[in-house]
Design a protein around this motif. Structure first.
Motif, PDB file in Angstrom:
ATOM      1  N   GLY A  77      -8.049  -0.354  17.378  1.00 32.61           N
ATOM      2  CA  GLY A  77      -8.840  -1.255  16.316  1.00 32.61           C
ATOM      3  C   GLY A  77      -7.786  -1.729  15.284  1.00 32.61           C
ATOM      4  N   THR A  78      -8.687  -2.496  14.468  1.00 29.39           N
ATOM      5  CA  THR A  78      -7.732  -3.140  13.355  1.00 29.39           C
ATOM      6  C   THR A  78      -8.388  -2.801  11.961  1.00 29.39           C
ATOM      7  OG1 THR A  78      -9.114  -5.271  13.769  1.00 29.39           O
ATOM      8  CG2 THR A  78      -7.021  -4.992  14.869  1.00 29.39           C
ATOM      9  N   ALA A  79      -7.593  -2.725  10.845  1.00 29.66           N
ATOM     10  CA  ALA A  79      -8.170  -2.752   9.659  1.00 29.66           C
ATOM     11  C   ALA A  79      -8.662  -3.865   9.052  1.00 29.66           C
ATOM     12  CB  ALA A  79      -6.923  -2.137   8.811  1.00 29.66           C
ATOM     13  N   GLY A  80      -9.877  -3.768   8.158  1.00 26.69           N
ATOM     14  CA  GLY A  80     -10.225  -5.015   7.686  1.00 26.69           C
ATOM     15  C   GLY A  80     -10.099  -5.034   6.064  1.00 26.69           C
ATOM     16  N   ASP A  81      -9.042  -4.352   5.559  1.00 23.77           N
ATOM     17  CA  ASP A  81      -8.977  -4.293   4.157  1.00 23.77           C
ATOM     18  C   ASP A  81      -7.727  -4.922   3.629  1.00 23.77           C
ATOM     19  OD1 ASP A  81      -7.174  -2.257   5.312  1.00 23.77           O
ATOM     20  OD2 ASP A  81      -8.024  -0.697   3.805  1.00 23.77           O
ATOM     21  N   VAL A  82      -7.139  -5.746   4.388  1.00 20.49           N
ATOM     22  CA  VAL A  82      -5.867  -6.583   3.963  1.00 20.49           C
ATOM     23  C   VAL A  82      -6.316  -8.077   4.011  1.00 20.49           C
ATOM     24  CG1 VAL A  82      -3.671  -7.047   4.644  1.00 20.49           C
ATOM     25  CG2 VAL A  82      -4.333  -4.926   5.119  1.00 20.49           C
ATOM     26  N   TRP A  83      -5.994  -8.387   2.896  1.00 20.45           N
ATOM     27  CA  TRP A  83      -6.366  -9.999   2.415  1.00 20.45           C
ATOM     28  C   TRP A  83      -4.959 -10.683   2.322  1.00 20.45           C
ATOM     29  CZ3 TRP A  83     -10.806 -12.983   2.083  1.00 20.45           C
ATOM     30  CH2 TRP A  83     -12.124 -12.282   2.528  1.00 20.45           C
ATOM     31  N   LEU A  84      -5.176 -11.998   2.566  1.00 18.74           N
ATOM     32  CA  LEU A  84      -4.027 -12.657   2.370  1.00 18.74           C
ATOM     33  C   LEU A  84      -4.433 -14.056   1.804  1.00 18.74           C
ATOM     34  CD1 LEU A  84      -3.161 -12.785   6.088  1.00 18.74           C
ATOM     35  CD2 LEU A  84      -1.808 -11.321   4.319  1.00 18.74           C
ATOM     36  N   PHE A  85      -3.652 -14.411   0.502  1.00 16.50           N
ATOM     37  CA  PHE A  85      -3.995 -15.389  -0.448  1.00 16.50           C
ATOM     38  C   PHE A  85      -2.994 -16.437  -0.329  1.00 16.50           C
ATOM     39  CE2 PHE A  85      -6.368 -11.687  -1.741  1.00 16.50           C
ATOM     40  CZ  PHE A  85      -7.392 -12.131  -2.191  1.00 16.50           C
ATOM     41  N   GLN A  86      -3.112 -17.712  -0.355  1.00 16.70           N
ATOM     42  CA  GLN A  86      -2.392 -18.640  -0.849  1.00 16.70           C
ATOM     43  C   GLN A  86      -2.449 -18.849  -2.359  1.00 16.70           C
ATOM     44  OE1 GLN A  86      -2.934 -22.261   1.523  1.00 16.70           O
ATOM     45  NE2 GLN A  86      -3.072 -21.312   3.352  1.00 16.70           N
ATOM     46  N   ALA A  87      -1.387 -18.807  -2.921  1.00 17.40           N
ATOM     47  CA  ALA A  87      -1.172 -18.930  -4.330  1.00 17.40           C
ATOM     48  C   ALA A  87      -0.181 -19.870  -5.004  1.00 17.40           C
ATOM     49  CB  ALA A  87      -0.840 -17.327  -4.888  1.00 17.40           C
TER      50      ALA A  87
END
Length: 262
Positions: A77-87
């Motif tokens: 399975g995969t985690a769903g708690d990593v977010w990627l932002f363009q900044a």
């Protein structure tokens, strides 16, 4: 990281509100931002696109956001708690917005918030070892199914990525090298490419032993032992096997191409 002073929420429609909610707290929630507002609501992930983080002398604007859907977990399975932002960022001395992060191997410039063991908000980029190790599955805020924290695995991964055999101050590495990383907990598995040999076993303090130098032209065993005398007698294929590394407490293991004689 400089102290975070203020978050200005520049979201569509907020200007029309008579009394927009005030920011009362900003923190990391796993691998995401969480902005708590005075109306008892919270903004996370894509809801923060358009927000500007203000630091001492620096503004950081969140231009886009997406969830990383490919971060592996132990057991599948995969985690769903990593977010990627363009900044984008600009300083008090510069009026133009510029990309905040360097490009990663995929050519993307992604900002990654994360919470460490002390729950403080930290920022990193997908181009660096810290961000790469989070995306490999070693999320320092998370735990394994048996309750063990992944923070030590993340620290070991960062040392491995940087080639920091002895400690964080002495690293032998080269961008773009293929590294086969794996563990015993089911997050990463070896690919066993034919041109790669076992290199080292890793803990949060660095390597427990070294079978071969990843980039000999950046330093030889003499310079490695001068920087990390604790590795004396543990720096050869005979003295450093996967079995010995595991017996010495290694959490992670890696294979790499032997670039030349040690």
């Amino acid at each position: 990281m400089r102290r975070l002073l203020l978050l200005m929420l520049l979201l569509a429609g907020s200007a029309a509100a008579q009394q927009p909610p005030r920011l009362i707290g900003l923190r990391a929630e796993g691998g995401d931002f969480r902005a708590d507002l005075s109306d008892r609501t919270a903004l996370r992930g894509a809801d923060l696109v358009g927000a500007v983080l203000q630091f001492d002398g620096l503004e950081l604007r969140l231009d886009a956001a997406r969830r990383d859907e490919a971060v592996p977990m132990a057991g599948g399975g995969t985690a769903g708690d990593v977010w990627l932002f363009q900044a984008s960022a600009r300083s008090a001395a510069a009026a133009e917005w510029q990309a905040f992060c360097d490009a990663d191997p995929q050519g993307e410039r992604l900002l990654m918030p994360y919470s460490g063991p002390d729950a403080a908000l930290r920022l990193t980029c997908s181009s660096g070892a810290i961000g790469k190790c989070i995306r490999f599955g070693y999320r320092p805020w998370a735990s394994l199914p048996d309750g063990r924290s992944l923070a030590p695995f993340h620290a070991a991964c960062v040392h491995m990525m940087r080639g920091a055999y002895g400690d964080a101050e002495h690293a032998w590495t080269r961008d773009g090298m293929r590294i086969d990383l794996y563990d015993r907990v089911g997050i990463q598995s070896p690919t066993n490419e034919e041109d790669q040999d076992f290199e080292a076993g890793w803990t949060p303090q660095g390597a427990v032993c070294v079978a071969h130098m990843r980039v000999p032209e950046h330093g030889d065993l003499a310079s490695l032992l001068a920087a990390a005398p604790r590795l004396a007698g543990r720096t050869s294929p005979e003295a450093c096997t996967e079995a010995r590394a595991e017996a010495e407490g290694a959490l992670l293991f890696n294979r790499s191409r032997r670039a030349g004689p040690d």
